[in-house]
Scaffold this active site. Structure first.
Site, short mmCIF file in Angstrom:
data_model
loop_
_atom_site.label_atom_id
_atom_site.label_comp_id
_atom_site.label_asym_id
_atom_site.label_seq_id
_atom_site.Cartn_x
_atom_site.Cartn_y
_atom_site.Cartn_z
N GLU A 188 0.81 -1.22 0.00
CA GLU A 188 0.00 0.00 0.00
C GLU A 188 0.85 1.27 0.00
O GLU A 188 0.45 2.29 0.58
CB GLU A 188 -0.96 0.00 1.20
CG GLU A 188 -1.96 -1.14 1.18
CD GLU A 188 -2.94 -1.11 2.33
OE1 GLU A 188 -4.08 -1.55 2.16
OE2 GLU A 188 -2.55 -0.64 3.42
N GLU A 257 -6.79 -7.51 -0.96
CA GLU A 257 -7.43 -7.40 0.35
C GLU A 257 -8.89 -7.01 0.19
O GLU A 257 -9.21 -5.86 -0.12
CB GLU A 257 -6.73 -6.35 1.23
CG GLU A 257 -5.34 -6.74 1.67
CD GLU A 257 -4.77 -5.79 2.72
OE1 GLU A 257 -5.56 -5.02 3.33
OE2 GLU A 257 -3.55 -5.80 2.92
#
Length: 741
Positions: A188, A257
């Site tokens: 991320e 995710e």
């Protein structure tokens, strides 16, 4: 090879043959490639439905059951991060035992005949302490985490290479016959790259180059990395990823995710994501050409010991995942998603090889159709209206589509699944309490610490120091102690009033002791870590001791430059004296790292710590800074076990030396007057973490998972360190019973 002498093999022989052939398939070397449609493993295109299970958030005895439950739930892959600070607690010193036996975990996945997705990182975020990065690295000169500087890149590459070499040696990558088909570098970073300037861009590109140069034989990916280079796959994280498009046209659509629930903080409420909405998001993803999907988390598990991050992340990392913290299927969510997975896999060949067409069926209604060369087809019909059910006409047939739902038609005719129609069984969950017991009779051993410094101070300064830079996370605890002298002429003594103590802190939590008596606690929370304390204090004429126990509750785990986030006291003053306000910020402060029992190892089995324990059948209650030790038998039955700490204040617990973790039955509060908890959650419409909260006015966490494998048949040593004071005789062990409804 001849399996039987009969012309028709017996059922037992057929089963053995299947197991043998399946094991050969599971261990066969397989190249992993990809194009814009999907991954290809061993030359065969595959849809991947993956379940995140973090190996250190459970125990080895649970791993086979967790993996098997995921497989029975329709998943064909297991995903996990690699936890750097658990594996390299000091520079060049590695640990792979117990919960950190990553090789054993991956081989457990392999033995189940499943794929493995390994997110090496090594930065993980994950609500894990310090984002998984070792704290010692922050103190290597010149280091800035996740940026283009030599110390960070050296240690990051060194650890990554060490892990790759370990897994190569064990032949765990797919081209070696292992289960690992996909790996990840960084995590991320796209959210924060801009904050690091040009150094951030260079670092992102370097990370990809470093990873690919490891030559592991399987693709690398970078999640939420919008400028990922051509050599790695850019992927999506979020509650919904159906609209995601990889940053180049030759990469498959991967969802690393999908959050089926959310994490919880001490003092926070229980977030819930309905099974219908989770199923909707997954169905939409595959409807729109997705090919690799991972639940974060499928089993959340437990933040044992001091591994939780945040700060203020609870010891439970249940995440309202399809498998609960204790390893049991969460119904109906697990069952509903199992039915979804079955429906998706009925359409697998069409989804990864068929010609894709999309067309409208009316307002908020659409169909995505995948057609094969033989004329076979699969269709996904969706209603994105978040309020109204609708009727869709598709190929001259009528279908009822509830609001915010997807129907799957593997043959373009028969609806085998709708995301809003839950047919899976539900369950009733009970925590069945049992008093602590021992066949030889329950006897408590008690040791009470005195507030403040014991022995010699670690150091003395005329200033307030940063908590984290002082302890370097070797302990949660740091004592700040000073004293003041109050003259007989002070007016408050004559008027029998009290001066007021003011304290400001960057976090996380503080216990205040005045003249060795507990005065109270102040704390931040998961949304606002700093705090202030204002409290009247019972000062006396003469010398007054001020002992302040500052505590961390997990270190920051994400954000730009998160390693620089401070904690600890920044100002202390007393108001209401004859002279006005007494500023103690730059007074003489003595410091001590940790609490005495930690230094003495009182939590270690059989260790008396050279202190005088008081043996009693009636341990003291509401007594701060107290260690309790009791020998207990395991609870009855075979169900998972939770330690019920509703009667206690705040502290830490161990069983037979194993770290159960931090306990704190802190009451969940509203964030605002209109911030209500819900009785029922409407699955329709986009989900956010605060949409369906429950638990207002209840403890954020009451029960603390104690794995059954930690118990011996008898003679189990339960150790509790209580900071504030509680009722130890009310501590119970509860069995988690799940009954189908």
């Amino acid at each position: 090879m001849k399996l039987a002498t009969k012309s028709i093999a017996s059922p037992a022989i057929l089963v053995l043959a299947f197991v043998f052939l399946f094991s050969l398939k599971a261990t066969a070397a397989a190249n992993v490639t990809y194009d814009h449609r999907s991954l290809s493993v061993g030359g065969r295109r595959q849809l991947i439905i993956s379940a995140a299970i973090h190996y250190p958030r459970s125990v080895p005895a649970m791993w086979p059951s967790l993996v098997q439950t995921a497989k029975e739930g329709g998943c064909n892959a297991i995903e996990s991060y690699v936890f750097w600070n658990g594996h390299e607690p000091s520079p060049g010193k590695y640990y792979f035992g117990g919960r950190y036996d990553i090789v054993k975990f991956i081989k457990t996945v392999q033995q189940a005949g499943m794929h493995m997705i390994l997110r090496i990182g090594p930065f993980v975020a994950a609500e894990w302490n310090y984002g998984g990065v070792p704290v010692w690295l922050h103190y290597v000169p010149g280091t800035v985490f996740r940026q283009d500087n030599e110390p960070w890149k050296h240690y990051m590459e060194s650890f990554t290479t060490y892990i790759v070499n370990l897994l190569n040696k064990e032949k765990l990558f797919a081209p070696q016959g292992g289960p690992i088909i996909l790996s990840q570098v960084e995590n991320e970073y796209g959210y924060y790259e801009r904050d690091y300037g040009e150094g951030g861009k260079r670092y992102a590109q370097w990370s990809a180059f470093m990873a690919v140069s490891q030559n592991i034989g399987v693709p690398w990916m970078m999640c939420q990395q919008w400028d990922a280079p051509a050599t790695v796959i850019s992927t999506c994280n979020g509650f919904y990823c159906d609209e995601f498009t990889p940053n180049t046209a030759d990469k498959p659509k991967i969802w690393t995710e999908n959050w089926p629930g959310w994490f919880k903080t001490f003092g926070g409420r229980d977030p819930h994501r309905p099974a219908e909405d989770v199923a909707y998001s997954v169905a939409r993803f595959f409807q729109k050409g997705g090919s690799v999907h991972n639940y974060y988390m499928y089993h959340g598990g437990t933040n044992f010991g001091r591994t939780s991050g945040g700060p203020f992340i609870t010891t439970s990392y249940d995440y309202e995942a399809p498998i609960d913290e204790y390893g049991l299927p969460r119904l109906p969510k697990w069952g509903h998603l199992k039915n979804l997975h079955k429906a998706i896999m009925l359409s697998e060949n069409m989804l990864i090889g068929g010609e894709h067409r999309n067309f409208s069926l009316g307002p908020s209604l659409e169909a995505d159709v995948y057609t094969g060369s033989s004329g076979s087809c699969a269709a996904f019909l969706s209603n994105s209206d978040d309020k109204n059910d609708k009727t869709a006409v598709f190929q001259n047939m009528t279908y009822h589509l509830p609001a915010w739902s997807v129907s799957i038609l593997p043959d373009c005719k028969t609806e085998v699944f709708n995301s809003a129609k839950v047919t899976a069984k539900s369950s009733k969950v009970e925590m069945l309490p049992e008093d602590l017991k021992s066949a030889s009779g329950l006897k408590w051993q008690v040791f009470s610490e005195k507030p403040g410094i014991w022995g010699e101070a670690d150091f003395v300064k005329n200033e307030l120091v940063d908590h984290i830079n002082t302890t370097k996370d070797t302990t949660d605890y740091l004592w700040y102690t000073t004293s003041i002298t109050v003259g007989d002429s002070e007016e408050f003594l004559k008027k029998k009033t009290r001066p007021v103590l003011f304290i400001e802190s960057k976090g996380h939590t503080l216990h205040v002791f005045i003249n060795k008596e507990y005065l109270g606690t102040a704390t931040g929370n998961g949304t606002h870590v700093p705090f202030k304390l204002k409290k009247s204090v019972p000062l006396k004429a003469g010398e007054n001791n001020i002992d302040l126990l500052s505590m961390t509750v997990g270190l920051s785990n994400a954000g730009s430059f998160y390693e620089w986030v401070p904690a600890g006291l920044t100002s202390v003053s007393i108001e209401g004296l004859n002279s006005g306000t007494l500023n103690l910020t730059h007074s003489k402060w003595s410091y001590k790292l940790g609490v005495q029992g930690e230094h003495l190892g009182l939590f270690k089995p059989g260790n008396s710590g050279a202190v005088k324990w008081t043996v009693t059948a009636k341990p003291p209650k509401k007594q701060p800074l107290t260690w309790y030790k009791v020998i207990i038998d395991p609870p009855s039955g075979s169900e998972p076990v939770g330690l019920d700490m509703i009667s206690m204040g705040k502290g830490m617990a161990w069983l037979n030396g194993e770290e159960i973790g931090r306990y704190w039955p802190r009451i969940a509060r509203k964030n605002a007057p209109n911030d209500e908890c819900v009785k029922e959650c409407d699955y329709r419409g986009k989900f956010m973490p605060d949409k369906c909260n429950t638990g207002c006015g209840e403890p954020s966490q009451r029960w603390y998972h104690v794995p059954r494998s930690w118990f011996k048949p008898s003679g189990n040593e339960l150790v509790i360190f209580e900071e504030k004071g509680g009722y130890p005789t009310k501590i119970k062990l509860s069995r988690r019973k799940v009954s189908e409804v």
